[in-house]
Design a protein around this motif. Structure first.
Motif, short mmCIF file in Angstrom:
data_model
loop_
_atom_site.label_atom_id
_atom_site.label_comp_id
_atom_site.label_asym_id
_atom_site.label_seq_id
_atom_site.Cartn_x
_atom_site.Cartn_y
_atom_site.Cartn_z
N LEU A 147 -5.85 5.28 -1.29
CA LEU A 147 -6.46 5.19 0.03
C LEU A 147 -5.64 5.94 1.07
N MET B 77 -9.09 -3.34 6.43
CA MET B 77 -9.37 -2.20 5.55
C MET B 77 -8.75 -2.40 4.17
N THR B 78 -8.29 -3.60 3.90
CA THR B 78 -7.66 -3.94 2.62
C THR B 78 -8.54 -4.91 1.86
N ARG B 79 -8.63 -4.72 0.58
CA ARG B 79 -9.46 -5.59 -0.24
C ARG B 79 -8.89 -7.01 -0.31
N GLY C 30 0.81 -1.21 0.00
CA GLY C 30 0.00 0.00 0.00
C GLY C 30 0.84 1.26 0.00
N TRP D 213 -5.10 1.14 -5.29
CA TRP D 213 -5.32 1.31 -3.85
C TRP D 213 -4.30 2.23 -3.21
N LEU E 206 -14.26 8.91 -3.45
CA LEU E 206 -13.58 8.05 -2.47
C LEU E 206 -14.34 7.96 -1.14
N LYS F 240 1.21 4.19 -2.93
CA LYS F 240 0.98 5.60 -2.61
C LYS F 240 2.21 6.43 -2.97
N LEU G 43 -16.46 4.81 -0.65
CA LEU G 43 -15.79 3.58 -0.21
C LEU G 43 -15.39 3.66 1.26
N ILE G 44 -14.81 4.78 1.67
CA ILE G 44 -14.36 4.91 3.05
C ILE G 44 -15.52 4.76 4.02
N THR H 23 -5.16 3.18 6.31
CA THR H 23 -5.87 1.94 5.96
C THR H 23 -4.90 0.80 5.70
N TYR H 24 -3.63 1.11 5.39
CA TYR H 24 -2.66 0.05 5.10
C TYR H 24 -2.19 -0.66 6.36
#
Length: 263
Positions: free
Chosen positions: A66, A76-78, A10, A63, A29, A14, A32-33, A70-71
């Protein structure tokens, strides 16, 4: 190891998106959050994002948009499904992708294989599943068009319908649309360029309005109330079509009627 793998990937994505080597515009966004932070997840309502698939770097680079926090949480990860013959080619790669929350999927084995069952089980635990409904990369240049230039997103696999319609509670389903990732990693380039991202790509990630769970439930109930054979297959087909329409409709709002195909 999974949280460590998720965090490293992640943050790397980024860093790439913020490096100036490419640019990305993000729309919607908070949708989703909000879904990921919803208390409904603790009661077994999962989250499903479904988008078009236009390059090998769609996942995980997407991703990178994000928030960094979230990482730090695998919750919180798909989770996603990945092709066995592409991603699970040796023990090292298999370990890496499993730790990155990828479910090994075998093309040609249909919608009743372990990865699909696992995705449904994860949704019953309130997890987040991301799906590429087409099941493979289809860059906009390959989209079919009609005489007026209207583009059409390739059909989605029926596994989409099974994953969404099978959990105990219908998940929150969010359509997505990606642009520009096909210029980041164009298909058909010779070795070694096919492994190198192109500098200067301009990308966008758009999250649409969630498909109301009541509409999905209505489709399921309508099919079950009808007569005929193989109602489960009809449910999967109808739900898959509904999700396909939502993603394609979002694509038209972002990329126009051609869905981004150069005419």
């Amino acid at each position: 190891m999974s949280p460590t793998t998720v965090t490293c990937i992640g943050l790397s994505c980024k860093l790439f998106l913020n490096s100036g080597l490419a640019s990305v515009t993000v729309n919607g966004l908070p949708t989703l959050i909000d879904a990921l932070n919803s208390d409904k997840r603790n009661n077994g309502q999962g989250v499903v994002t479904v988008g078009n698939h236009i390059s090998t770097l769609d996942d995980p680079v997407t991703w990178g948009i994000l928030p960094a926090r979230t990482y730090l949480s695998s919750r919180m990860t798909r989770w996603t499904l990945g092709a066995s013959e592409v991603m699970f080619t040796n023990p090292v790669m298999s370990y890496f992708f499993r730790q990155g929350q990828v479910l090994e999927t075998f093309r040609g084995m249909g919608i009743f294989q372990r990865s699909v069952d696992a995705a449904i089980d994860l949704l019953n635990q309130g997890e987040w599943i991301h799906l590429y409904g087409e099941g493979k990369i289809n860059q906009p240049a390959t989209y079919k068009t009609d005489e007026s230039g209207k583009g059409y997103l390739p059909r989605f696999k029926w596994g989409v319908g099974r994953i969404i319609s099978s959990p105990t509670t219908i998940p929150t389903v969010i359509p997505m649309w990606l642009t520009g990732f096909d210029t980041l990693m164009p298909e058909g380039r010779p070795f070694p360029y096919n492994f190198l991202p192109r500098v200067g790509a301009r990308m966008s990630v758009t999250f649409g309005t969630p498909i109301p769970g009541s509409e999905i439930s209505k489709v399921i109930e309508s099919v079950r109330a009808s007569s005929g054979a193989d109602l489960d297959m009809r449910i999967r087909t109808e739900v898959t079509s509904m999700v396909h329409r939502a993603v394609e409709r979002l694509g038209r709002t972002v990329s126009g009627n051609s869905l981004g195909k150069d005419l």
